[in-house]
Design an enzyme around this catalytic site. Structure first.
Site, PDB file in Angstrom:
ATOM      1  N   LYS A 126      30.671  41.491  35.217  1.00 35.99           N
ATOM      2  CA  LYS A 126      31.807  41.353  34.303  1.00 35.99           C
ATOM      3  C   LYS A 126      31.591  40.148  33.389  1.00 35.99           C
ATOM      4  CE  LYS A 126      36.909  41.145  34.391  1.00 35.99           C
ATOM      5  NZ  LYS A 126      38.100  41.065  35.255  1.00 35.99           N
TER       6      LYS A 126
ATOM      7  N   SER B 145      41.547  44.753  34.697  1.00 40.11           N
ATOM      8  CA  SER B 145      40.762  44.342  33.561  1.00 40.11           C
ATOM      9  C   SER B 145      39.256  44.554  33.718  1.00 40.11           C
ATOM     10  CB  SER B 145      41.001  42.850  33.309  1.00 40.11           C
ATOM     11  OG  SER B 145      40.548  42.080  34.411  1.00 40.11           O
TER      12      SER B 145
ATOM     13  N   SER C 217      42.843  43.621  39.291  1.00 41.88           N
ATOM     14  CA  SER C 217      41.813  43.969  38.301  1.00 41.88           C
ATOM     15  C   SER C 217      40.486  44.445  38.880  1.00 41.88           C
ATOM     16  CB  SER C 217      41.558  42.784  37.369  1.00 41.88           C
ATOM     17  OG  SER C 217      42.599  42.669  36.421  1.00 41.88           O
TER      18      SER C 217
END
Lengths: 100, 504
Positions: free
Chosen positions: B80, B155, B179
């Protein structure tokens, strides 16, 4: 629940260091009203005798051995700067006209 | 070997260790898969073939020289874009960090390198991890590989999409209010939020410091556990890092701590029923039945404060965000706008932040600023922290009676892209079931439970007490094996084939 008018949003935006247009102030004002109405429910619970929780898993008195370790080089630190001069960050003027 | 992108991480690591395949071949197969499918999925915001192959070569060289190999040596991973890594940009999905190259590695990145894990690139995300759909990215929307018109969750939606699309067998995400778990649920994979403090936050760009936690995505419970053990462990550079041994999650995932026979499982009254889609509720009810048939003692547990998790979270997280994101002032890194020689520093900051941040980040900064301001602090932020105490007490009471708690991971399957984009409160409800354990700090896993409405994946959430991460892996592994026996294979076998024209 206080509804946020344009001046309230302008004040919040200034505290938040966000330059907003009038249209944005109206738009965010409406959305913040809706969000605040949804989150104000926290007032329904939690009596006075309940202590606050600030951290999920509290740890206290965290120390490390007092050993000198290298820090980032000046070149590395300045590598991402939007503006640098004389091996320093260059910033816009920090005083207003009347303060100078 | 057959298609290298279909192997589990544990199988790939074994094949590399045995010399049946090189780390370079494995990395190459995944880079090719990214090239063929990422125009449609858009999971990645940065891929560097040379850097990736060099990392793979280092693993092959270590093996050739007879050096010890880590348990995941040669396994590719999608990272990420909220973790710093030298040699690559870190954008956090924000224009304000466009092109920023961090001068240091996150602790997680160092640990990956030490373990021989090969980072393929950085994945798309909601800006500064604020969102539940990956639509709030300055670098485009990520699509759910199950149905390209649907969101991949958020997210960490780039990471979940990459694993579901077989672009990587492993990925890393961060979970502040759900997330990792919510994206895992809506893409049919495994995602784990470890106990808060288990994984170092050094080099993880902060959103809400008292809640942010890195964790693994994988296609199996065992793979998630192997990555968990690589990521977790004490780090003196993070003052909230837990200085205690990592719970035995890999052993638990292998069944070495036993199955679910005799375990007590609590179904949370408040996290089901109204507001949950029929298909989600149906798959959840089946999981409860299955656990009972496997010998678990399933009871219903009431946690009344959980009803207030959403309002408490959407005060605490924005408050911390408004403080953390003050560092993006256009002075030391990232974007600077309006520096025309006339504007003073405060104006330059306000113009920079107006140009650099997207709408959701602006909303949350202003919301947090409001909640922390004089006159409102007690009614909002102070009250939210008290609610957090009540939620913790509900969990602690529950874990005196049961070993794990169970709920659906999300109220719905993946929703259509655009459906909630300008309706913040509707978007926030995607996190309804994941928020309580974030506020409490305990570990939680999302595991595929089958297909629900519109033939899209449904996840079930397993939660355990702080520092009892092995419990969610133990139950997760037993459930996974029983469900796959019923399905005749992994749920991901049913994902539609992506067109592989690609962006070659």
């Amino acid at each position: 629940m206080p509804a946020l008018d344009r001046d309230d949003v302008a004040h919040l935006a200034r505290l938040s260091r966000l330059q907003l247009t009038d249209a944005e102030r109206d738009h965010y004002g409406e959305q913040l009203d809706v969000i605040l109405a949804a989150v104000a429910r926290v007032a329904e619970v939690a009596a006075d005798d309940v202590p606050p929780t600030t951290h999920a898993v509290p740890v206290v008195n965290v120390t490390r051995p007092d050993v000198v370790v290298p820090c980032l080089s000046r070149e590395d630190v300045l590598s991402g700067a939007p503006a640098a001069e004389d091996d320093r960050f260059r910033v816009p003027r920090i005083l207003d006209e009347e303060e100078q | 070997m057959s298609d290298l992108t279909r192997l589990d991480a544990s199988e790939t690591a074994a094949a590399v260790a045995a010399g049946e395949v090189t780390a370079r071949e494995v990395a190459g197969a995944h880079l090719d898969r990214i090239e063929q499918t990422d125009e449609a999925v858009h999971a990645f915001v940065h891929v560097d073939r040379e850097l990736t192959l060099a990392a793979a070569d280092a693993v092959d060289a270590a093996r050739a020289s007879g050096g010890p190999l880590g348990p995941l040596a040669g396994v590719p991973l999608a990272l990420k874009d909220v973790f710093t890594m030298r040699g690559a940009p870190t954008t956090c999905g924000s224009k304000i960090l466009d092109g920023w190259r961090p001068p240091y590695d996150a602790t997680v990145v160092e640990r990956l390198r030490d373990a021989g894990v090969v980072v393929l690139g950085k994945t798309n995300m909601d800006e500064f991890a604020m969102g539940s759909s990956t639509e709030n990215s300055a670098y485009g929307v990520t699509h759910n590989p199950w149905n390209l018109e649907r969101i991949p969750g958020g997210s960490s939606g780039g990471s979940s999409a990459a694993v579901a699309a077989r672009q990587a067998p492993l990925a890393i995400g961060t979970d502040t209010g759900g997330s990792i778990r919510q994206p895992a649920a809506v893409t049919g994979i495994v995602g784990v939020k470890p106990t808060y403090g288990a994984v170092s936050r050094y080099g993880l760009v902060a959103f809400s410091s008292s809640l942010d936690q890195g964790g693994p995505f994988a296609r199996s419970v065992l793979d998630a556990a192997l990555l968990h053990e690589v990521m977790a462990g004490h780090d003196p550079r993070d003052a909230t890092s837990i200085d205690a041994p990592v719970p035995p999650v890999a052993a638990a995932a292998r069944g070495e701590l036993g199955g679910v026979d005799g375990l007590k499982v609590g179904v949370v009254t408040q996290l089901q029923g109204e507001g949950y889609q029929p298909g989600v509720q149906a798959r959840f009810d089946e999981v409860v039945q299955l656990l009972t048939s496997l010998g678990a003692d399933v009871v219903e547990v009431s946690c009344p404060s959980f009803d207030y998790a959403l309002p408490a979270y959407y005060l605490i997280a924005p408050s911390e965000c408004s403080s953390n994101l003050a560092r993006f002032d256009g002075m030391r890194y990232g974007l600077r706008a309006g520096d025309d020689g006339k504007n003073g520093v405060e104006q330059v900051m306000a113009i920079t932040r107006a140009e650099g941040f997207g709408p959701e980040v602006k909303r949350r900064i202003m919301l947090g600023t409001y909640a922390l301001s004089a006159g409102y602090y007690d009614a909002y932020y102070g009250q939210a922290q008290k609610v957090r105490t009540l939620i913790r007490r509900d969990f602690e009471a529950a874990y005196r009676d049961v070993d794990v708690l169970l709920s659906p991971t999300t109220p719905t399957v993946a929703f259509p892209i655009g459906e909630r984009a300008d309706d913040p409160v509707a978007m926030y409800k995607a996190d309804l079931a994941t928020l309580p354990s974030s506020l409490y700090g305990g570990p939680a896993m999302s595991l595929p439970a089958g297909l629900g409405d519109d033939d899209l994946p449904v996840g079930v959430q397993l939660m355990a007490a702080v520092q009892r991460d092995e419990q969610v892996y133990r139950v997760g592994a037993a459930l996974e094996s029983a469900l796959q026996e019923r399905w005749g294979g992994p749920l991901l076998d049913r994902i539609p084939e992506l067109a592989t024209g690609g962006a070659a």
